[in-house]
Design a protein around this motif. Structure first.
Motif, PDB file in Angstrom:
ATOM      1  N   GLY A   9       0.689  -1.250   0.211  1.00 32.02           N
ATOM      2  CA  GLY A   9       0.013  -0.006  -0.037  1.00 32.02           C
ATOM      3  C   GLY A   9       0.705   1.370  -0.092  1.00 32.02           C
ATOM      4  O   GLY A   9       0.366   2.433  -0.054  1.00 32.02           O
ATOM      5  N   VAL A  10       2.053   1.335   0.516  1.00 33.81           N
ATOM      6  CA  VAL A  10       3.057   2.294   0.290  1.00 33.81           C
ATOM      7  C   VAL A  10       3.158   2.878  -1.204  1.00 33.81           C
ATOM      8  O   VAL A  10       3.301   2.240  -2.220  1.00 33.81           O
ATOM      9  CB  VAL A  10       4.171   2.022   0.691  1.00 33.81           C
ATOM     10  N   LYS A  11       2.931   4.106  -1.339  1.00 29.82           N
ATOM     11  CA  LYS A  11       2.996   5.095  -2.683  1.00 29.82           C
ATOM     12  C   LYS A  11       4.206   5.920  -2.584  1.00 29.82           C
ATOM     13  O   LYS A  11       4.339   6.721  -1.555  1.00 29.82           O
ATOM     14  CB  LYS A  11       1.649   5.768  -2.872  1.00 29.82           C
ATOM     15  N   VAL A  12       5.047   5.975  -3.676  1.00 32.20           N
ATOM     16  CA  VAL A  12       6.260   6.799  -3.801  1.00 32.20           C
ATOM     17  C   VAL A  12       5.953   7.702  -5.182  1.00 32.20           C
ATOM     18  O   VAL A  12       5.995   7.080  -6.135  1.00 32.20           O
ATOM     19  CB  VAL A  12       7.388   5.966  -3.636  1.00 32.20           C
ATOM     20  N   SER A  13       6.127   8.834  -4.645  1.00 28.83           N
ATOM     21  CA  SER A  13       6.161   9.808  -5.991  1.00 28.83           C
ATOM     22  C   SER A  13       7.623  10.308  -6.236  1.00 28.83           C
ATOM     23  O   SER A  13       8.204  10.804  -5.372  1.00 28.83           O
ATOM     24  CB  SER A  13       5.031  11.098  -5.474  1.00 28.83           C
ATOM     25  N   LEU A  14       7.701  10.091  -7.512  1.00 22.54           N
ATOM     26  CA  LEU A  14       9.167  10.484  -8.092  1.00 22.54           C
ATOM     27  C   LEU A  14       9.075  11.644  -8.987  1.00 22.54           C
ATOM     28  O   LEU A  14       8.250  11.458  -9.837  1.00 22.54           O
ATOM     29  CB  LEU A  14       9.865   9.396  -8.737  1.00 22.54           C
ATOM     30  N   LYS A  15       9.764  12.557  -8.710  1.00 20.20           N
ATOM     31  CA  LYS A  15       9.878  13.710  -9.861  1.00 20.20           C
ATOM     32  C   LYS A  15      11.476  13.742 -10.153  1.00 20.20           C
ATOM     33  O   LYS A  15      12.213  12.958  -9.755  1.00 20.20           O
ATOM     34  CB  LYS A  15       9.417  14.919  -9.167  1.00 20.20           C
ATOM     35  N   GLN A  16      11.571  14.753 -11.017  1.00 23.50           N
ATOM     36  CA  GLN A  16      12.958  14.822 -11.816  1.00 23.50           C
ATOM     37  C   GLN A  16      13.998  14.781 -10.611  1.00 23.50           C
ATOM     38  O   GLN A  16      14.075  15.571  -9.575  1.00 23.50           O
ATOM     39  CB  GLN A  16      12.815  16.134 -12.424  1.00 23.50           C
ATOM     40  N   GLY A  17      14.896  13.852 -10.777  1.00 25.20           N
ATOM     41  CA  GLY A  17      15.956  13.684  -9.985  1.00 25.20           C
ATOM     42  C   GLY A  17      15.911  12.892  -8.816  1.00 25.20           C
ATOM     43  O   GLY A  17      16.761  12.372  -8.150  1.00 25.20           O
ATOM     44  N   ASP A  18      14.501  12.351  -8.714  1.00 26.48           N
ATOM     45  CA  ASP A  18      14.383  11.461  -7.476  1.00 26.48           C
ATOM     46  C   ASP A  18      14.832  10.080  -7.874  1.00 26.48           C
ATOM     47  O   ASP A  18      14.431   9.760  -9.304  1.00 26.48           O
ATOM     48  CB  ASP A  18      12.896  11.502  -7.087  1.00 26.48           C
TER      49      ASP A  18
END
Length: 103
Positions: free
Chosen positions: A66-75
């Motif tokens: 259930g864990v959600k990870v948002s990744l943006k530029q550089g992550d």
């Protein structure tokens, strides 16, 4: 010499997966998305570790717990062997370029 941002088509009806380097113990892959998500058929359950970085755009990865990870530029993120996950969102308005290293 090549460029990670070259040869990206203006329309992306399907996600693009391109091998950059493949050896017996390592694979480096460019993934290009624009609004695509993981297939409905289920979770990725890989037999190798995966290290990913978002070079442009964004993506959201959900793990089976259930864990959600948002990744943006550089992550970047390291996903361990057999850690079930899926991509539930990528930018629908701009190209998301991922670099994935499988080891």
């Amino acid at each position: 010499m090549s460029n990670i941002f070259s040869n990206i088509p203006p329309e992306l009806p399907n996600e693009i997966f391109e091998d950059i380097i493949v050896t017996e113990k390592l694979k480096i892959e460019r993934i290009v998305s624009m609004g695509q998500t993981s297939p409905e058929s289920g979770w990725y359950d890989q037999s190798e570790n995966e290290w990913i970085i978002v070079l442009s755009g964004y993506g959201v990865i959900e793990f089976i717990n259930g864990v959600k990870v948002s990744l943006k530029q550089g992550d970047y993120l390291n996903i361990k062997t057999h850690e079930k996950h899926r991509v539930i969102e990528t930018s629908p308005e701009e190209v998301t370029v991922w670099l994935a290293i499988f080891y």
